[in-house]
Scaffold this motif. Sequence first.
Motif, mmCIF file in Angstrom:
data_model
loop_
_atom_site.group_PDB
_atom_site.id
_atom_site.type_symbol
_atom_site.label_atom_id
_atom_site.label_comp_id
_atom_site.label_asym_id
_atom_site.label_seq_id
_atom_site.Cartn_x
_atom_site.Cartn_y
_atom_site.Cartn_z
ATOM 1 N N ILE A 9 0.860 -1.195 0.000
ATOM 2 C CA ILE A 9 0.000 0.000 0.000
ATOM 3 C C ILE A 9 0.885 1.231 0.000
ATOM 4 N N THR A 10 0.794 2.012 -1.074
ATOM 5 C CA THR A 10 1.588 3.228 -1.209
ATOM 6 C C THR A 10 0.718 4.440 -0.969
ATOM 7 N N GLN A 11 1.133 5.265 -0.034
ATOM 8 C CA GLN A 11 0.413 6.492 0.290
ATOM 9 C C GLN A 11 0.933 7.601 -0.628
ATOM 10 N N LEU A 12 0.089 8.045 -1.552
ATOM 11 C CA LEU A 12 0.485 9.100 -2.480
ATOM 12 C C LEU A 12 0.233 10.483 -1.905
ATOM 13 N N HIS A 13 -0.815 10.599 -1.072
ATOM 14 C CA HIS A 13 -1.175 11.895 -0.493
ATOM 15 C C HIS A 13 -1.828 11.649 0.860
ATOM 16 N N GLY A 14 -1.488 12.477 1.849
ATOM 17 C CA GLY A 14 -2.140 12.407 3.149
ATOM 18 C C GLY A 14 -1.569 11.323 4.046
ATOM 19 N N ILE A 32 -4.896 9.675 -0.616
ATOM 20 C CA ILE A 32 -4.906 8.970 -1.899
ATOM 21 C C ILE A 32 -3.861 7.869 -1.797
ATOM 22 N N SER A 33 -4.274 6.635 -2.070
ATOM 23 C CA SER A 33 -3.387 5.485 -1.926
ATOM 24 C C SER A 33 -3.516 4.585 -3.140
ATOM 25 N N VAL A 34 -2.464 3.839 -3.416
ATOM 26 C CA VAL A 34 -2.489 2.794 -4.443
ATOM 27 C C VAL A 34 -2.043 1.497 -3.783
ATOM 28 N N ALA A 35 -2.797 0.425 -4.038
ATOM 29 C CA ALA A 35 -2.487 -0.861 -3.416
ATOM 30 C C ALA A 35 -2.467 -1.956 -4.474
#
Length: 279
Positions: free
Chosen positions: A171-176, A250-253
């Motif tokens: 899980i990559t945290q892009l924002h926040g 905003i996250s990408v998993a």
Amino acid sequence: MNTTQAGVAGAVTAGNGGSSSWVDRRSGLGVDDFIAEYRDPRKPVVLGDAARAWPLYGRADPDYFRRAYGTHVVRVRGHDYRLAELIDLLEASTIDKPGPYPCKFEIAKTFRELLPEVTPRFGYSLPDRQANPLVPQRLFSGVNNLEIFFGGPGGEFPYLHYDVLRLHAWITQLHGDKEFTVYAPGQEHLLYVNPDMPWQSSIRDHHHPDYERYPLFRDARCQKVVVHAGETLFLPCGWWHTARSLNMTISVAFDSLGPDNWRAFIGDVVDERRRAGAP
């Protein structure tokens, strides 16, 4: 450079029954070191620079998505929103009045334009056997891989779970900032596992549990870690987790299947076929 910080800048705190362990924060970590120190021992870790090669890294804020995809229609809980409208709702949400959540969409289906922006896959997550032509793709019909999540204050993931089929989670945290609560495997007897979906807990409102209804859950030992923008949380297969947004996030998993979790994957596939009544 290879640096380690354990339990700072997003500190890990004791959970229901307390915990004596910590989730490390690492940067400049070599792949071999990652395998030896985290993947093979099945230890979570926050990686400070895993996604640095992504074109989207460092610029994926709400305004970027408003400009690039604001008119794109997304569906959340049976309602259609323009993405710009959804982001407005999430930015205005509060803990007392949270916006719709979870807002998650498969990038390959909903945001195909984003695919080049979230590649290449991390070297840490390779090799990944999910696309191997020797592995039947129907096995992954229930896996929503490579998802993007939008969340606002008060947004809480609705259930406690591990990633289906015992895939590793990234899980990559892009924002926040997002707070994760994680439980090591081996505590299933305390987590009220759903017998029909054994990768999920049946505890309702697990963020604010009713200990009279779920007394064993009080003894489950968890760790909490806040993942900040630019960081990636690695959760090994079988680690139970849930999350909540502390602000606009905003996250990408995505998930990965390698030789190290292959046996656990096959075990879950076989169990799932038995539950489905397959011969």
